[in-house]
Scaffold this active site. Structure first.
Site: not given
Ligand SMILES: Nc1nc2c(ncn2[C@@H]2O[C@H](COP(=O)(O)OP(=O)(O)O)[C@@H](O)[C@H]2O)c(=O)[nH]1
Lengths: 657, 303
Positions: A39, A116, A119, A495, A564
């Site tokens: 605040g 806390d 501000g 192939g 793979s």
């Protein structure tokens, strides 16, 4: 006993036997909620906290006496509850709150930790500090003033820090006659701003901190407000699902290794679980090294742990004796964070010394610390207008900015949005040792994916890839086209090479650079040191993938013809390309095993069947067919010519040719 | 419990404290754990076991001995240390007095509490410690509420509240210059009730003076002090017998007792849960002298 708090004055212990109280406390599965309060000066933040403590009977007699005494000295008639939360001498003298202060209170439902945060002008830094661990933020708005620049700042920081829940308390409703319209206007205004931010859960409550309306008890003066008072909301807001229980992340803090006299063989990796649920038997990877192993046991002082989850502190033992130390992160094999030394972050500058280009900074992230090579300030964010200021190259106290960081060694990270532990960092000035910035890692523009390799060698942590996006674009302009990788996978004899070679020929005829990487040929040179077990095959794929990527990047169409057999290896090859935004096409040459075996161009099947060749794919070793290939060839009796056409069509479709 | 993957608040605090301890030993070269035999440092020892067993602690323990201790606390201290098989260093205020480092106060309000600071700082520099674990909690006192978990002390051991490093997330910056050190408070976020509940859950032994017992006391400033050769009674003060217990175990000359019948852990927890006065306000004369007493002592290098 009073519903709120255990310290009700006048409550007698006799009403409940001490054993009952003890059992009640011990049995209660109380959880912990951390919240930050934000605040502007005089919005009533201290009064609100004082009110929460006071009305929930958390103010003890001597604290109250202190407040009464001080209120009298200040000559105020009413009890100044803000004095309850006002700590240091300088603050008392100047009447402002200097630093983040922590408060504690409990109700029957929950334990609370309040950060806390003050501000005044150092606000941003303090709020970042207080809010970094918060589950919830309370943003105070003065009903008379409406949504000020400061309120927007608070909302922005809350969203930046990924605080899951925000409560906007419209305070001092008593000074606007408790009017519903005033409240509604503020809600609307705030919503309009919050819509531009990422704020998952926002709640609005009209209160009077001074008089106590809707703080702990429901207000009599605002019957139009249907929601719960603030404390009720704090007690019931659902926070359990705010943790990440999906991605296993375990940054190693410390290695527990007793001397030989106690147990020479014991070796455990101690840390706090940062994400996911870990169990003995889990297959894991240790990053950034990439070694694979399995969790043997999860230990704690209180015995073995079957499931470890955030925020538990435990010690993990692994089945293999591998190199793990502080700074390593243990993760699951199939769910890995990013390993990179370059990334984008939003930082809050917290030092009075501005960011200086030549200065040496460090980054601390989980349990790793790395030197900062370079900080590029992309833009500074004006938190009130959310506008970007790109004309900056330095940062000063309380600035919020997006930066590009380049470090001397890689971090193991997630985006902050995904994980607040593995996505946050601090910057330290190497000369003064001060913490100069706090940062959250963004999930955009990650420049290097983890690309996990089975062989565990997919790491080049200290050497950064030098080619940048810009040079790639320049190359593309100069050449007039881009490269790509076509990855032909399939059983031996399917192939692959035939089709790949024919495509290569066609591309060359079109005047396009094309280059075939044949698995067998590569095994003569680059991959000559590799065998055929799973790890060697993975490494074979990895190296080939890298060569293909370089070719693709240079503007060539790379044609990889490689059995793979493992899906994971191919996926890694693909992600290697994706990371650099290069085109990668998986082409499955899907000939039935019998056909391949019949063709057997290299006599491999015959040798395998004769027992001369162990681990031959299709005979003694598995082949994992692609499930989402870009193209599948070989099964519908097409000619090689037709198959080549289909490959070329694919390339046309994707804009490669 | 695991079905919801929910960690009760005490176990959450425990996990965080263990994290802090492990970070500290990893980032500092020579940590030490300050062990007084009091309940907070008893909890610290258990947390150290949780953080580092089956290995020995990667640091020694140290007690700043005012020479005015409760014998029960010293007896407990030595027994616990032997049980753990860890090393204890005793830094003695008496020695500081004998060496002329500090001057003993005299009179009925004399206390060695303030002198401890010098002994502590001397011991830290003598042994080259760069981090000292302490059992302070933020709920104890208003100045502590703002102190970091890793709290820096300059070359003179002093705390500068305005110059604290920001402490964000659980990323502790443990870098210091030579000669500086850090105080590390792993149980910063625990309350007195948490400490007692933890002691009960862990079935930890505590010195007997924490439980109700009959003692010769006298009243001063609304507190009860033990009658002992260490404190001079004033003319208007008269000894009487009372059933009391202590809420903190400090220097005998400044630690008061409270009247209590709580003779078991469960009864102590219940009593704390129903209490109306904070621990320091009730039993520590050292915090009452001025409104900013604790802050002043902290600035000078107190625990
Ligand atoms: N009328 C009224 N005054 C309030 C209310 N809340 C706070 N105040 C007053 O506003 C002033 C500033 O409050 P304080 O809590 O110190 O603000 P902080 O700077 O945000 O901590 C004090 O004089 C309070 O008494 C409220 O709900 N109504």
């Amino acid at each position: 006993m009073n519903g709120h708090g255990a310290h009700a004055p006048g409550a007698t212990v006799e009403a409940e036997s001490s054993a009952d109280v003890f059992r009640r406390l011990a049995d209660r599965p109380v959880d912990l909620l951390r919240f930050a309060t934000a605040g502007s000066v005089d919005d009533g933040k201290s009064t609100l906290i004082g009110r929460l403590l006071y009305d929930s009977k958390q103010v003890l007699a001597d604290q109250l006496a202190h407040v009464e005494q001080a209120s009298r000295r200040k000559g105020e008639g009413v009890l100044d509850l803000s004095l309850l939360t006002d700590g240091l001498r300088a603050e008392r003298e100047q009447g402002i709150t200097i630093d983040v202060a922590y408060r504690y209170f409990a109700t029957a439902q929950r334990r609370f930790i309040i950060a806390d945060t003050p501000g005044h002008e150092q606000y941003t830094r303090n709020m970042v500090t207080g809010a970094s661990t918060a589950d919830l933020a309370i943003v105070l708005v003065d009903a008379r003033k409406g949504v000020l620049a400061q309120s927007k700042r608070h909302a922005f920081i809350s969203s930046l820090l990924g605080i899951p829940h925000v409560v906007v308390c419209v305070n001092k409703m008593d000074l606007v006659d408790f009017q519903e319209e005033v409240f509604n206007e503020i809600v609307e205004e705030f919503d309009a701003f919050a819509a531009r931010l990422e704020m998952p859960d926002v709640t609005f409550i009209p209160i009077s901190a001074l008089l106590g309306d809707n703080v702990v008890d429901r207000s009599e003066s605002m019957p139009w407000y249907q929601g719960p008072p603030l404390l009720y909301h704090l007690e019931h807001v659902h926070i359990a699902s705010d943790r990440n229980l999906i991605d296993v992340r375990f940054p190693v803090q410390w290695v527990i290794r007793p001397p030989a006299t106690i147990d020479a063989d014991y070796r455990a990796y101690a840390g706090q679980v940062a994400g996911g649920i870990m169990r003995p038997g889990d297959e894991v990877v240790v990053l950034p090294g990439g070694q694979r192993t399995t969790i043997a046991d999860i230990d704690s002082y209180d015995g073995p742990v079957e499931e470890a989850f955030p925020p538990m502190s435990v010690a993990v033992r692994l089945t293999d004796d591998i190199d793990v130390g502080r700074g390593s992160t243990i993760v699951r094999t199939h769910n890995q964070p990013t390993v990179a030394n370059r990334f984008e972050a939003l930082v809050c500058w917290m030092s009075e010394q501005p960011l200086q280009p030549g200065r040496r900074y460090l980054v601390k992230h989980t349990t790793r610390t790395a030197m900062v090579g370079k900080v590029d300030v992309r833009y500074r964010i004006d938190v009130e207008s959310l506008r970007r200021d790109e004309e900056v190259d330095t940062l000063s106290l309380n600035d919020l900015a997006r930066v590009h960081l380049e470090l001397s060694s890689p971090l193991v990270f997630d985006s902050y949005r995904r994980n607040r532990v593995t996505g946050s960092l601090i910057m330290i000035d190497e000369a003064t040792n001060d913490t100069v910035a706090a940062g959250v890692i963004l999930d955009t523009e990650v420049e290097e994916a983890p690309a996990p390799a089975r062989s565990g060698t997919e790491r080049s942590p200290n050497v950064r890839w030098q080619g940048t996006r810009t040079t790639r674009e320049r190359r593309r302009e100069a050449l007039g086209h881009i490269g790509a990788t076509l990855w032909f996978t399939g059983l031996p004899g399917a192939g692959k090479s035939t089709v790949a070679a024919a495509v290569e020929e066609r591309l060359l005829q079109m005047g396009r650079p094309a280059f075939m990487l044949d698995g067998d040929n590569l095994r003569h040179g680059l991959n000559g040191d590799l065998g055929f077990d799973e790890a060697a095959r993975a490494e074979n794929v990895r190296r080939t993938a890298h060569v293909a990527r370089l070719l693709a990047e240079s503007g060539t169409v790379a044609l990889v013809s490689l059995v793979s057999p493992y899906a994971a290896d191919r996926r890694n090859a693909a992600s290697l390309h994706e990371t650099d935004e290069l085109e990668f096409f998986e082409v499955f040459v899907d000939a039935p095993l019998e056909v391949c075996e019949q063709r057997d161009p290299k006599g491999l099947y015959a040798r395998a069947r004769a027992g001369e060749l162990a681990g031959m794919t299709g005979v003694g070793a598995p082949y994992e067919p692609p499930t989402a290939a870009d193209l599948t060839l070989g099964s519908s009796g097409e000619t090689v010519e037709e198959e080549v056409e289909r490959v070329l069509d694919l390339l046309r479709e994707r804009g490669v040719i | 419990m695991p079905a919801t993957y929910h960690l009760p608040h005490l176990r959450t605090l425990e996990a965080e404290a263990i994290h802090v301890m492990r970070e500290t030993v990893a980032e500092f070269e020579r940590p030490v754990l300050l062990f007084s035999g009091g309940k907070d440092s008893i909890v610290l020892l258990r947390l150290a076991e949780k953080a580092f067993r089956p290995a020995p602690f990667p640091f020694p323990l140290m007690h700043v001995d005012t020479g005015h201790n409760f014998p029960e606390a010293i007896e407990y201290r030595d027994r616990r240390v032997a049980e753990l098989g860890e090393r204890l260093i005793v830094a003695s205020v008496q020695e500081s007095i004998d060496k002329g480092r500090v001057v003993e106060q005299t009179g009925p309000r004399a206390s060695r509490n303030a002198l401890q600071t010098v002994t502590l700082l001397d011991a830290i520099s003598e042994h080259g410690f760069d981090a000292a674990f302490g059992g302070a909690r933020r709920d104890e006192e208003r100045a502590r509420a703002k102190e970091r978990i890793l709290s820096f002390r300059d070359r003179f051991g002093q705390w500068e509240p305005q110059k604290q490093r920001p402490e964000v997330w659980s990323l502790y910056n443990g870098r210091i210059h030579k000669g500086e050190h850090a105080r590390v408070f792993p149980i910063s976020n625990w309350t007195e009730l948490d400490v007692w509940q933890y002691i009960a859950e862990e079935e930890l032994e505590v010195p007997s003076i924490y439980f109700a017992h009959d003692r010769e006391v006298f009243a001063r400033d609304g507190m009860l002090y033990a009658v002992s050769p260490l404190i001079e009674m004033m003319e208007d003060e008269a000894p009487f017998s009372a059933r009391v217990r202590y809420r903190t175990v400090g220097d005998m000359s400044c630690t008061g007792a409270v009247e209590s019948d709580a003779a078991t852990l469960a009864e102590v927890v219940a009593e704390i849960a129903a209490t109306e006065i904070t621990e320091r306000g009730q039993t520590r004369a050292d915090d009452r002298v001025t409104e900013a007493a604790m802050e002043d002592r902290k600035r000078q290098g107190y625990f």
